[in-house]
Design a protein around this motif. Sequence first.
Motif, PDB file in Angstrom:
ATOM      1  N   PRO A 105       0.650  -1.127  -0.039  1.00 56.95           N
ATOM      2  CA  PRO A 105       0.046   0.043  -0.032  1.00 56.95           C
ATOM      3  C   PRO A 105       0.833   1.426   0.151  1.00 56.95           C
ATOM      4  O   PRO A 105       0.316   2.418  -0.016  1.00 56.95           O
ATOM      5  CB  PRO A 105      -0.879  -0.161   1.332  1.00 56.95           C
ATOM      6  N   GLN A 106       2.053   1.089   0.057  1.00 55.20           N
ATOM      7  CA  GLN A 106       3.030   2.482  -0.018  1.00 55.20           C
ATOM      8  C   GLN A 106       3.872   2.505  -1.129  1.00 55.20           C
ATOM      9  O   GLN A 106       4.891   3.176  -1.406  1.00 55.20           O
ATOM     10  CB  GLN A 106       4.053   2.320   1.103  1.00 55.20           C
ATOM     11  N   VAL A 107       3.469   1.710  -2.448  1.00 58.63           N
ATOM     12  CA  VAL A 107       4.133   1.809  -3.676  1.00 58.63           C
ATOM     13  C   VAL A 107       2.953   1.742  -4.935  1.00 58.63           C
ATOM     14  O   VAL A 107       2.010   1.022  -4.923  1.00 58.63           O
ATOM     15  CB  VAL A 107       4.966   0.678  -3.922  1.00 58.63           C
ATOM     16  N   LEU A 108       3.238   2.733  -5.648  1.00 61.29           N
ATOM     17  CA  LEU A 108       2.505   2.852  -6.787  1.00 61.29           C
ATOM     18  C   LEU A 108       3.389   2.072  -7.944  1.00 61.29           C
ATOM     19  O   LEU A 108       4.325   2.474  -8.145  1.00 61.29           O
ATOM     20  CB  LEU A 108       2.183   4.216  -7.224  1.00 61.29           C
ATOM     21  N   VAL A 241      -0.522  -1.160   7.498  1.00 62.40           N
ATOM     22  CA  VAL A 241      -0.883  -0.073   6.492  1.00 62.40           C
ATOM     23  C   VAL A 241      -1.735  -0.777   5.599  1.00 62.40           C
ATOM     24  O   VAL A 241      -1.602  -1.600   4.831  1.00 62.40           O
ATOM     25  CB  VAL A 241       0.281   0.603   6.060  1.00 62.40           C
ATOM     26  N   THR A 242      -3.071  -0.203   5.542  1.00 62.82           N
ATOM     27  CA  THR A 242      -4.042  -0.602   4.587  1.00 62.82           C
ATOM     28  C   THR A 242      -4.383   0.229   3.348  1.00 62.82           C
ATOM     29  O   THR A 242      -4.528  -0.221   2.270  1.00 62.82           O
ATOM     30  CB  THR A 242      -5.576  -0.995   5.085  1.00 62.82           C
ATOM     31  N   ASN A 243      -3.841   1.536   3.455  1.00 62.00           N
ATOM     32  CA  ASN A 243      -3.981   2.624   2.417  1.00 62.00           C
ATOM     33  C   ASN A 243      -3.213   3.557   2.806  1.00 62.00           C
ATOM     34  O   ASN A 243      -2.717   4.115   4.001  1.00 62.00           O
ATOM     35  CB  ASN A 243      -5.370   2.885   2.118  1.00 62.00           C
ATOM     36  N   CYS A 244      -2.646   4.231   1.480  1.00 63.76           N
ATOM     37  CA  CYS A 244      -1.965   5.390   1.529  1.00 63.76           C
ATOM     38  C   CYS A 244      -2.423   6.355   0.615  1.00 63.76           C
ATOM     39  O   CYS A 244      -2.886   6.128  -0.624  1.00 63.76           O
ATOM     40  CB  CYS A 244      -0.568   5.072   1.340  1.00 63.76           C
ATOM     41  N   GLU A 245      -2.742   7.486   0.879  1.00 62.34           N
ATOM     42  CA  GLU A 245      -3.351   8.685   0.211  1.00 62.34           C
ATOM     43  C   GLU A 245      -2.671   9.849   0.294  1.00 62.34           C
ATOM     44  O   GLU A 245      -2.271  10.498   1.212  1.00 62.34           O
ATOM     45  CB  GLU A 245      -4.601   8.677   0.635  1.00 62.34           C
TER      46      GLU A 245
END
Length: 355
Positions: A105-108, A241-245
């Motif tokens: 969740p910390q990588v695009l 961590v489930t999401n990063c925005e």
Amino acid sequence: MTDLDERIVQTLRDRAEGTVDTDRLLRASHARGRRRQLHRRVAAGTALSLVGALGIVGVTGTGLDGLTGRLPWTATTSTGATPVPPRATGVPGAAGDPALVGADPQVLHFGLDPARARYLGWEVIRDQVETVRLSVAGSEEVRIDVGRSSDLSSTVNIDGTSFEVTELGRPIFDGAIRPVSGMDRGLVKLWQPAPGLYARAVMLHGDRAVLNQAVGALRWKEARRCAGPLRLGALPEGAKVTNCEVDIDSYPRMVTARFGLQRTAMENMSVEYRYASTVGTYTEADRTIGGRPALLSAKGTRLELVGIPRTRVIADFGWPWDGERPASIFTEAEATALLADVKFSEDPTQPQSWE
């Protein structure tokens, strides 16, 4: 909720005879596009009337009459190029390994050509979808959702508007641009950039040329970190961590970043960073965290670091629930330890400080 919204709710809660369910308000606001509303609703005229009506206190700044301590507005002193998420060194892009999409969740696992489009924000939801919001040559927002499955969520949010983009039946990822049912000018494009990879581009007010330009600006052989002005340190035991925005739609005037954490279905926490160049310093405090003043909400489920110019750093650890508090939630002690270990930029208009 906006910075102003939260102060209004806090004031109402302090003065109300009954219970103000701020957590329900928070969830509903998020569903309606909380982040975009934040960027459009910090207006001095509205704020002045509300401050006068509700008697909001605990904020320092310079008033319109030049006197300190009257109004929380300051001016931004830094500009610069729009931030671009930094490369994730050694990580293949989505085209190289579609199975990685959503895994971290910390990588695009895709990016865009900054010479052809401007980032407005990015988000990763674990095991679900990676999203980039962008504009082309000053056009309106285009939202790109990418996943490993064709079962992308049928509901999207653009500019504070939530709407359905998928017709009944199995979606067709053939690259055709179609109107969004029930929308006068909405457009959607479904396609497969690579085998095992599914993508969707959506516009609220259609322009086929712009939509095609946005898709053409995407880069599928690179990976970028979901970096922002907030970085987490050690997590509570058992949490992930489930999401990063990150939202830079109104950069450099406003920047927000948010991490979602989960331990069980009923144990959730969000840690959010909010910077607004036109907002002063909130100073009301009742404790200290990592040497910084902090404030616990009246409900005992939200901690905020205060005294940071134009910035709020908030850990909301008491949701979700309706009515009674569940037996198992993250604790104040865990939220305190988490906030004590976060790193954040005191000037997010300098993206090099996000690294």
